[in-house]
Motif scaffolding. Structure first.
Motif, PDB file in Angstrom:
ATOM      1  N   PHE A 256       0.822  -1.213   0.000  1.00 27.56           N
ATOM      2  CA  PHE A 256       0.000   0.000   0.000  1.00 27.56           C
ATOM      3  C   PHE A 256       0.854   1.260   0.000  1.00 27.56           C
ATOM      4  CE2 PHE A 256      -3.594  -2.666   1.673  1.00 27.56           C
ATOM      5  CZ  PHE A 256      -4.478  -2.372   0.640  1.00 27.56           C
ATOM      6  N   THR A 257       1.930   1.280   0.790  1.00 23.68           N
ATOM      7  CA  THR A 257       2.778   2.476   0.821  1.00 23.68           C
ATOM      8  C   THR A 257       3.503   2.683  -0.509  1.00 23.68           C
ATOM      9  OG1 THR A 257       4.534   1.157   1.868  1.00 23.68           O
ATOM     10  CG2 THR A 257       3.130   2.470   3.309  1.00 23.68           C
ATOM     11  N   SER A 258       3.809   1.603  -1.201  1.00 26.35           N
ATOM     12  CA  SER A 258       4.489   1.715  -2.500  1.00 26.35           C
ATOM     13  C   SER A 258       3.556   2.234  -3.583  1.00 26.35           C
ATOM     14  CB  SER A 258       5.046   0.355  -2.930  1.00 26.35           C
ATOM     15  OG  SER A 258       5.997  -0.113  -2.012  1.00 26.35           O
ATOM     16  N   SER A 259       2.247   1.990  -3.411  1.00 27.15           N
ATOM     17  CA  SER A 259       1.293   2.345  -4.464  1.00 27.15           C
ATOM     18  C   SER A 259       0.478   3.588  -4.133  1.00 27.15           C
ATOM     19  CB  SER A 259       0.339   1.175  -4.703  1.00 27.15           C
ATOM     20  OG  SER A 259      -0.409   0.907  -3.533  1.00 27.15           O
ATOM     21  N   GLY A 260       0.821   4.263  -3.032  1.00 25.08           N
ATOM     22  CA  GLY A 260       0.119   5.499  -2.686  1.00 25.08           C
ATOM     23  C   GLY A 260      -1.019   5.318  -1.701  1.00 25.08           C
ATOM     24  N   HIS A 282      10.232  -0.438  11.162  1.00 21.38           N
ATOM     25  CA  HIS A 282      10.292  -0.450   9.691  1.00 21.38           C
ATOM     26  C   HIS A 282       8.937  -0.129   9.061  1.00 21.38           C
ATOM     27  CE1 HIS A 282      10.981  -1.777   5.591  1.00 21.38           C
ATOM     28  NE2 HIS A 282      10.048  -2.706   5.728  1.00 21.38           N
ATOM     29  N   LEU A 283       7.855  -0.607   9.672  1.00 23.43           N
ATOM     30  CA  LEU A 283       6.523  -0.371   9.113  1.00 23.43           C
ATOM     31  C   LEU A 283       6.146   1.107   9.245  1.00 23.43           C
ATOM     32  CD1 LEU A 283       4.652  -3.557  10.381  1.00 23.43           C
ATOM     33  CD2 LEU A 283       5.787  -3.168   8.187  1.00 23.43           C
ATOM     34  N   TYR A 284       6.498   1.721  10.362  1.00 25.02           N
ATOM     35  CA  TYR A 284       6.269   3.163  10.509  1.00 25.02           C
ATOM     36  C   TYR A 284       7.115   3.943   9.498  1.00 25.02           C
ATOM     37  CZ  TYR A 284       3.346   3.066  14.700  1.00 25.02           C
ATOM     38  OH  TYR A 284       2.295   2.896  15.571  1.00 25.02           O
ATOM     39  N   ASN A 285       8.331   3.475   9.292  1.00 27.32           N
ATOM     40  CA  ASN A 285       9.193   4.148   8.323  1.00 27.32           C
ATOM     41  C   ASN A 285       8.549   4.174   6.934  1.00 27.32           C
ATOM     42  OD1 ASN A 285      10.976   4.292  10.432  1.00 27.32           O
ATOM     43  ND2 ASN A 285      12.430   2.818   9.614  1.00 27.32           N
ATOM     44  N   LEU A 286       7.939   3.037   6.554  1.00 27.58           N
ATOM     45  CA  LEU A 286       7.291   2.957   5.251  1.00 27.58           C
ATOM     46  C   LEU A 286       6.161   3.983   5.130  1.00 27.58           C
ATOM     47  CD1 LEU A 286       7.020  -0.933   4.764  1.00 27.58           C
ATOM     48  CD2 LEU A 286       8.509   0.620   3.498  1.00 27.58           C
ATOM     49  N   ILE A 287       5.366   4.102   6.204  1.00 24.59           N
ATOM     50  CA  ILE A 287       4.227   5.027   6.176  1.00 24.59           C
ATOM     51  C   ILE A 287       4.705   6.473   6.194  1.00 24.59           C
ATOM     52  CG2 ILE A 287       2.179   5.774   7.461  1.00 24.59           C
ATOM     53  CD1 ILE A 287       1.952   2.825   8.412  1.00 24.59           C
ATOM     54  N   GLY A 290       5.949   7.205   2.886  1.00 21.03           N
ATOM     55  CA  GLY A 290       4.829   7.319   1.949  1.00 21.03           C
ATOM     56  C   GLY A 290       4.142   8.660   2.047  1.00 21.03           C
ATOM     57  N   TYR A 291       3.900   9.149   3.266  1.00 16.46           N
ATOM     58  CA  TYR A 291       3.273  10.460   3.446  1.00 16.46           C
ATOM     59  C   TYR A 291       4.177  11.578   2.917  1.00 16.46           C
ATOM     60  CZ  TYR A 291      -0.851   9.139   6.197  1.00 16.46           C
ATOM     61  OH  TYR A 291      -2.067   8.645   6.601  1.00 16.46           O
ATOM     62  N   CYS A 292       5.468  11.481   3.210  1.00  8.59           N
ATOM     63  CA  CYS A 292       6.409  12.506   2.738  1.00  8.59           C
ATOM     64  C   CYS A 292       6.480  12.531   1.216  1.00  8.59           C
ATOM     65  CB  CYS A 292       7.795  12.265   3.324  1.00  8.59           C
ATOM     66  SG  CYS A 292       7.910  12.633   5.098  1.00  8.59           S
ATOM     67  N   ARG A 293       6.387  11.349   0.601  1.00  7.67           N
ATOM     68  CA  ARG A 293       6.475  11.267  -0.858  1.00  7.67           C
ATOM     69  C   ARG A 293       5.321  12.000  -1.543  1.00  7.67           C
ATOM     70  NH1 ARG A 293       7.546   6.111  -1.047  1.00  7.67           N
ATOM     71  NH2 ARG A 293       5.418   5.438  -1.509  1.00  7.67           N
ATOM     72  N   VAL A 294       4.153  12.011  -0.887  1.00  3.66           N
ATOM     73  CA  VAL A 294       2.992  12.696  -1.489  1.00  3.66           C
ATOM     74  C   VAL A 294       2.789  14.089  -0.883  1.00  3.66           C
ATOM     75  CG1 VAL A 294       1.836  10.560  -2.099  1.00  3.66           C
ATOM     76  CG2 VAL A 294       1.397  11.564   0.151  1.00  3.66           C
ATOM     77  N   GLY A 295       3.779  14.562  -0.112  1.00  4.46           N
ATOM     78  CA  GLY A 295       3.726  15.930   0.402  1.00  4.46           C
ATOM     79  C   GLY A 295       2.920  16.118   1.666  1.00  4.46           C
TER      80      GLY A 295
END
Length: 438
Positions: A256-260, A282-287, A290-295
């Motif tokens: 889910f984090t990889s796909s938005g 690690h799971l928090y890191n992914l989220i 993911g949030y940072c990637r979409v601003g």
């Protein structure tokens, strides 16, 4: 017996006598085994080579005495020995001579199947399987699983699927392990839909796929982000009453984090907490990433705060993801607060974080801060990206700090950045002359 007598005995020993010794119930199987191995290592002392009958006689003696590893190793020597031509029917026809016990015969043929499978003789495996089926010899499902694993390692996906169907046609109970091996092979070859269809088919035939089987399919879907197929797998999983385990959640959160789908990933993390499952940083890191990637840096910071509330310690990757988001949004003051917090916890800045911060300062026009970080970075043995050095040098020129700009330029030259440096160097020289003139 002295050496002379032993040598005389061996020189007179013939193959028939050797067969009688191996078959004599008064001679312990362990003694026969040692004697057999001695002869194999000292062939020059006897006038014959142990033949197939001798091997089989000893193998069955070992099986009856439960020395299964010795029997299997001896059979392998028959299988790989170039002096023996051992077609499956020939061996099968001789079995009745040495054994009339159903259990021992089954052990022998299962051992034979495994040995051929391990040696990559897959056609012979089918011959053995068919012989066992035709003669009512019990086929060990675990041995079949081992064969399916061998086929998967050899990238024989079609063969493994065919063998699984042979197992079903033979009225064998297909375990979740055998099914998972074939499903994994199909998923690795990209046949995810076919793997799900196979699972549905096997369920109808009485198989019980477990969470490992479903995780294999979910992981394949998540890596390719095939959302439609992933939903179908999850529906099937729910229908069969198979609960998510920690690995299921990790697979889905990563997907889910990889796909938005960061919000869905966050919901899954909360669900893990509710179920009492261990949630790794690690799971928090992914989220957060993911949030940072979409601003959505505000949401990322909230997730960061939640880690502390849950007594989870952020690591270097956590800070790196959050700092990247803050720097992209130009929130440099907030970013430096996290840097101070990070260093207070004993987590040092690495090259990636240095470059992230320098880039952020350059984007917000804080060239002096970027330059200070670049100097600190190089003191600690890291190197700033050449593109960032270029931005720093240009910014220093704009601030009329020509001497510092030239130092940055020299750093770039030492690192072999020759492209466009001649033009940039001329521009620095011009700015230097302008400064002198003024």
């Amino acid at each position: 017996m002295d050496n002379a007598a032993a040598i005389s005995f061996l020189s007179d020993l013939d193959l028939n006598t050797f067969h009688l010794i191996l078959s004599d119930p008064n001679v312990r199987s362990s003694v026969c085994f040692k004697f057999f191995n001695f002869l194999l290592k000292n062939q020059s002392l006897v006038s014959f080579n142990p033949d197939l009958q001798a091997h089989l006689a000893l193998i069955f003696r070992l099986l009856k005495s439960r020395n299964f590893s010795g029997a299997e190793n001896l059979f392998r020597s028959v299988l790989v020995d170039k002096n023996f031509d051992c077609p499956v029917p020939d061996i099968a026809s001789k079995v009745e001579i040495f054994c009339d016990e159903t259990r021992i015969k089954a052990k022998f043929f299962n051992m034979m199947l495994k040995a051929h499978s391990d040696s990559g003789n897959f056609d012979q495996v089918l011959e053995i399987f068919d012989h066992m089926k035709s003669n009512g010899i019990e086929i060990d499902e675990r041995t079949c699983t081992v064969h399916l694993l061998a086929l998967k390692r050899a990238d024989k996906v079609r063969f493994s699927l065919d063998f699984l169907y042979r197992m079903v046609e033979s009225k064998m109970k297909v375990s979740e392990y055998s099914l998972s091996v074939v499903v994994d092979g199909l998923c690795r070859s990209g046949e995810i839909k076919r793997s799900r269809e196979l699972v549905e088919e096997m369920i109808d035939k009485g198989a019980n796929p477990n969470v490992v089987t479903f995780n294999i399919m979910l992981n394949a879907c998540a890596k390719r982000w095939w959302s439609e197929e992933l939903d179908l797998v999850m529906v099937l999983m729910k229908r069969e009453g198979v609960e998510f385990n920690a690995n299921t959640y990790k697979i889905l959160i990563d997907g889910f984090t990889s796909s938005g789908g960061v919000k869905e990933a966050q919901r899954l993390v909360l669900e893990m907490h509710d179920k009492g499952l261990k949630v790794e940083p690690h799971l928090y890191n992914l989220i957060i990433n993911g949030y940072c990637r979409v601003g959505c840096t505000e949401s990322a910071c909230l997730m960061f705060d939640e880690m502390s509330q849950r007594n989870l310690s952020p690591n270097a990757d956590t800070y790196s993801a959050l700092l990247r988001g803050l720097c992209n949004d130009g929130e440099m003051a907030k970013a430096m607060e996290y840097v101070r917090e990070m260093r207070n916890k004993g987590i040092e800045l690495d090259g990636v974080i240095f470059n992230t911060l320098i880039d952020g300062f350059c984007k917000t026009g804080m060239i002096q801060k970027a330059h200070e970080l670049q100097l600190l970075m190089e003191m600690k043995g890291f190197r700033a990206d050449l593109s960032l050095c270029n931005k720093i040098a240009a910014g220093l020129c704009e601030l009329n700090q020509i001497t510092e700009a030239k130092k940055v330029l020299n750093v770039m030259v030492k690192r072999g950045a020759a492209t466009e440096l001649a033009r940039f160097s001329s521009w620095v020289d011009i700015r230097s002359e302008e400064k002198d003139f003024l």
